[in-house]
Design a protein around this motif. Structure first.
Motif, PDB file in Angstrom:
ATOM      1  N   ALA A  54     -28.691 -29.564-106.772  1.00  0.00           N
ATOM      2  CA  ALA A  54     -29.015 -28.568-107.799  1.00  0.00           C
ATOM      3  C   ALA A  54     -29.712 -27.369-107.156  1.00  0.00           C
ATOM      4  O   ALA A  54     -30.356 -27.504-106.106  1.00  0.00           O
ATOM      5  N   THR A  56     -31.219 -24.363-105.265  1.00  0.00           N
ATOM      6  CA  THR A  56     -31.167 -23.962-103.859  1.00  0.00           C
ATOM      7  C   THR A  56     -30.505 -25.037-103.003  1.00  0.00           C
ATOM      8  O   THR A  56     -29.771 -24.729-102.062  1.00  0.00           O
ATOM      9  N   SER A  57     -30.751 -26.293-103.324  1.00  0.00           N
ATOM     10  CA  SER A  57     -30.147 -27.374-102.532  1.00  0.00           C
ATOM     11  C   SER A  57     -28.621 -27.358-102.674  1.00  0.00           C
ATOM     12  O   SER A  57     -27.896 -27.666-101.723  1.00  0.00           O
ATOM     13  N   ILE A 100     -28.441 -33.765-101.673  1.00  0.00           N
ATOM     14  CA  ILE A 100     -29.377 -32.854-101.011  1.00  0.00           C
ATOM     15  C   ILE A 100     -30.471 -32.535-102.015  1.00  0.00           C
ATOM     16  O   ILE A 100     -30.194 -32.051-103.115  1.00  0.00           O
ATOM     17  N   SER A 101     -31.716 -32.857-101.652  1.00  0.00           N
ATOM     18  CA  SER A 101     -32.822 -32.609-102.577  1.00  0.00           C
ATOM     19  C   SER A 101     -34.124 -32.486-101.802  1.00  0.00           C
ATOM     20  O   SER A 101     -34.538 -33.442-101.139  1.00  0.00           O
ATOM     21  N   GLN A 102     -34.724 -31.322-101.865  1.00  0.00           N
ATOM     22  CA  GLN A 102     -36.002 -31.121-101.192  1.00  0.00           C
ATOM     23  C   GLN A 102     -36.980 -32.203-101.619  1.00  0.00           C
ATOM     24  O   GLN A 102     -37.560 -32.894-100.804  1.00  0.00           O
ATOM     25  N   SER A 103     -37.162 -32.336-102.930  1.00  0.00           N
ATOM     26  CA  SER A 103     -38.180 -33.252-103.461  1.00  0.00           C
ATOM     27  C   SER A 103     -37.727 -34.708-103.434  1.00  0.00           C
ATOM     28  O   SER A 103     -38.542 -35.616-103.381  1.00  0.00           O
ATOM     29  N   THR A 106     -35.162 -35.017-108.133  1.00  0.00           N
ATOM     30  CA  THR A 106     -34.438 -34.285-109.178  1.00  0.00           C
ATOM     31  C   THR A 106     -33.612 -35.236-110.052  1.00  0.00           C
ATOM     32  O   THR A 106     -32.725 -35.940-109.556  1.00  0.00           O
ATOM     33  N   SER A 154     -37.879 -22.280-103.333  1.00  0.00           N
ATOM     34  CA  SER A 154     -37.619 -23.000-102.095  1.00  0.00           C
ATOM     35  C   SER A 154     -37.189 -22.026-101.000  1.00  0.00           C
ATOM     36  O   SER A 154     -36.299 -21.206-101.206  1.00  0.00           O
ATOM     37  N   VAL A 353     -37.708 -30.912-110.890  1.00  0.00           N
ATOM     38  CA  VAL A 353     -37.225 -31.057-112.272  1.00  0.00           C
ATOM     39  C   VAL A 353     -36.854 -32.511-112.510  1.00  0.00           C
ATOM     40  O   VAL A 353     -35.783 -32.962-112.130  1.00  0.00           O
TER      41      VAL A 353
HETATM   42  O1  M6R Z   1     -35.999 -30.828-105.093  1.00  0.00           O
HETATM   43  P1  M6R Z   1     -34.600 -30.345-105.206  1.00  0.00           P
HETATM   44  O2  M6R Z   1     -34.078 -29.747-103.952  1.00  0.00           O
HETATM   45  O3  M6R Z   1     -33.650 -31.402-105.724  1.00  0.00           O
HETATM   46  O4  M6R Z   1     -34.645 -29.201-106.294  1.00  0.00           O
HETATM   47  C1  M6R Z   1     -33.475 -28.589-106.747  1.00  0.00           C
HETATM   48  C2  M6R Z   1     -33.780 -27.332-107.525  1.00  0.00           C
HETATM   49  O5  M6R Z   1     -34.540 -27.611-108.657  1.00  0.00           O
HETATM   50  C3  M6R Z   1     -34.521 -26.305-106.665  1.00  0.00           C
HETATM   51  O6  M6R Z   1     -33.814 -25.996-105.497  1.00  0.00           O
HETATM   52  C4  M6R Z   1     -34.750 -24.991-107.441  1.00  0.00           C
HETATM   53  O7  M6R Z   1     -33.520 -24.349-107.662  1.00  0.00           O
HETATM   54  C5  M6R Z   1     -35.719 -24.097-106.680  1.00  0.00           C
HETATM   55  N1  M6R Z   1     -36.791 -23.673-107.533  1.00  0.00           N
HETATM   56  C6  M6R Z   1     -35.069 -22.878-106.094  1.00  0.00           C
HETATM   57  O8  M6R Z   1     -35.953 -22.070-105.410  1.00  0.00           O
END
Ligand code: M6R
Length: 356
Positions: A54, A56-57, A100-103, A106, A154, A353
């Motif tokens: 989702a 940026t990822s 792919i997920s920073q956190s 999601t 991100s 999210v």
């Molecule tokens: O933690 P995640 O990578 O799964 O999050 C996905 C998106 O919610 C996140 O990249 C969002 O679009 C950022 N606020 C973008 O800067």
């Protein structure tokens, strides 16, 4: 801790050269960079990769597709997690899912992971957070090594995602005997220096934000090939922190409708880092300028022309997103500052999210 920095976002953008170097270290094995053998096997056995993410990822996933296809020769589909979960495409015989997920938290992505596990498919999570839900529940994990990302927007995680996906694609290409004509470890080191050069010239980005976005109500980001993928990310950054309506567009697609929105003074940021389509994107810029656009061309060194806004330090053509995104992040940051927006905590947004 953000220390002397006014915002986490600025600190996190500044950390990007270090993040690339950490990734090189974390994945290096002798003269090369690679990933664990079980992950290599899973990638090599798959007949198609399904990247699920989702925001940026997802944008990083679009670049990852280019890597797996162009470097390793594996077909890839990239899907927005909230769409994929309820509208699953026909799957190949041996799919591997890459989340792919920073956190790693999601919810939209997690619901897809739950579904594909029920179907018995294997999964790999690319995340910044060890022990996160997506990491625990997937078969394999690749870590971003970006350090905690606090700002809602991100930045360093995006470049880390792209770099780690490049490492994985490169490693599986080597494993499967694809002849490679570049040394990724060296090229990533060049990227780290290139990002540093851009960071060191932040003042220029502040000036660009002032010149192009001070009174703007909307803005366009255009590019072709990988520059198109990066333009989507540039537009998202600007939207989420400055609240300027922004759209990322494939240069050639503008004339099929969206060019109708170009008015006197509309800011258009154009990326020109892809040699094969350098002339085409410049043609697209001429089209918008003819309709009154205020165009800012950001070109890779060696491809620049008189009058360009910014020249980027040269890097391997596949790795251009890692440097071309940085000025776009900085321009968004300064545009948001000029508008006195809450850069680190934009309205209506949460860092992760966790609801569908
Ligand atoms: O933690 P995640 O990578 O799964 O999050 C996905 C998106 O919610 C996140 O990249 C969002 O679009 C950022 N606020 C973008 O800067």
């Amino acid at each position: 801790e953000k220390g002397t920095y006014p915002h986490y976002m600025l600190k996190e953008m500044d950390e990007q050269p270090t993040v690339i170097r950490k990734i090189i270290q974390a994945y290096e094995q002798g003269e090369d960079v690679t990933v664990d053998a079980d992950i290599l096997d899973a990638l090599a056995e798959a007949d198609r990769l399904y990247i699920i993410a989702a925001g940026t990822s997802y944008h990083a996933g679009l670049i990852g597709k280019q890597y797996f296809e162009k470097i390793a020769g594996i077909p890839v589909e990239v899907h927005i997690s909230s769409e994929f979960g309820y509208n699953m495409p026909l799957l190949s015989k041996k799919p591997l899912f890459i989340f792919i997920s920073q956190s790693g938290e999601t919810a939209d992505s997690r619901q897809v992971l739950v579904k594909i596990k029920e179907l018995g498919y294997k999964s790999l999570t690319v995340t910044n957070v060890q022990g996160s839900t997506l990491s625990r529940e997937a078969d394999y994990t690749l870590l971003l090594h970006a350090g905690p990302e606090i700002a809602v927007a991100s930045t360093k995680a995006y470049v880390a995602q792209i770099a780690v996906l490049a490492v994985a694609a490169y490693a599986v290409a080597k494993q499967t005997g694809v002849a490679l004509d570049f040394d990724l470890k060296q090229e990533l080191a060049i990227v780290a220096n290139g990002i540093q050069t851009i960071i060191d010239s932040k003042d220029k980005m502040e000036q660009i934000a002032e010149d192009y976005l001070k009174i703007a109500r909307n803005a366009f980001f255009i590019g072709r090939n990988m520059d198109f993928c990066v333009s989507l990310e540039g537009a998202l950054k600007l939207k989420e922190i400055s609240y300027i309506q922004a759209e990322g567009f494939a240069g050639g697609e503008l004339k099929h409708g969206t060019i109708a929105l170009i008015e006197e003074g509309t800011p258009v940021f154009a990326l020109a880092t892809q040699k094969d389509v350098a002339l085409n994107i410049r043609g697209n810029v001429k089209e918008v300028v003819a309709r009154g656009a205020n165009a800012c061309i950001i070109a890779m060194e060696g491809m620049e022309e008189e009058g360009d806004c910014l020249v980027l330090p040269p890097v391997h053509e596949l790795l251009t997103p890692l440097v071309s995104v940085v000025p776009l992040q900085l321009i968004s940051y300064y545009a948001a500052l000029h508008r006195r927006c809450d850069v680190d905590k934009p309205r209506n947004l949460a860092k992760s999210v966790t609801v569908e």
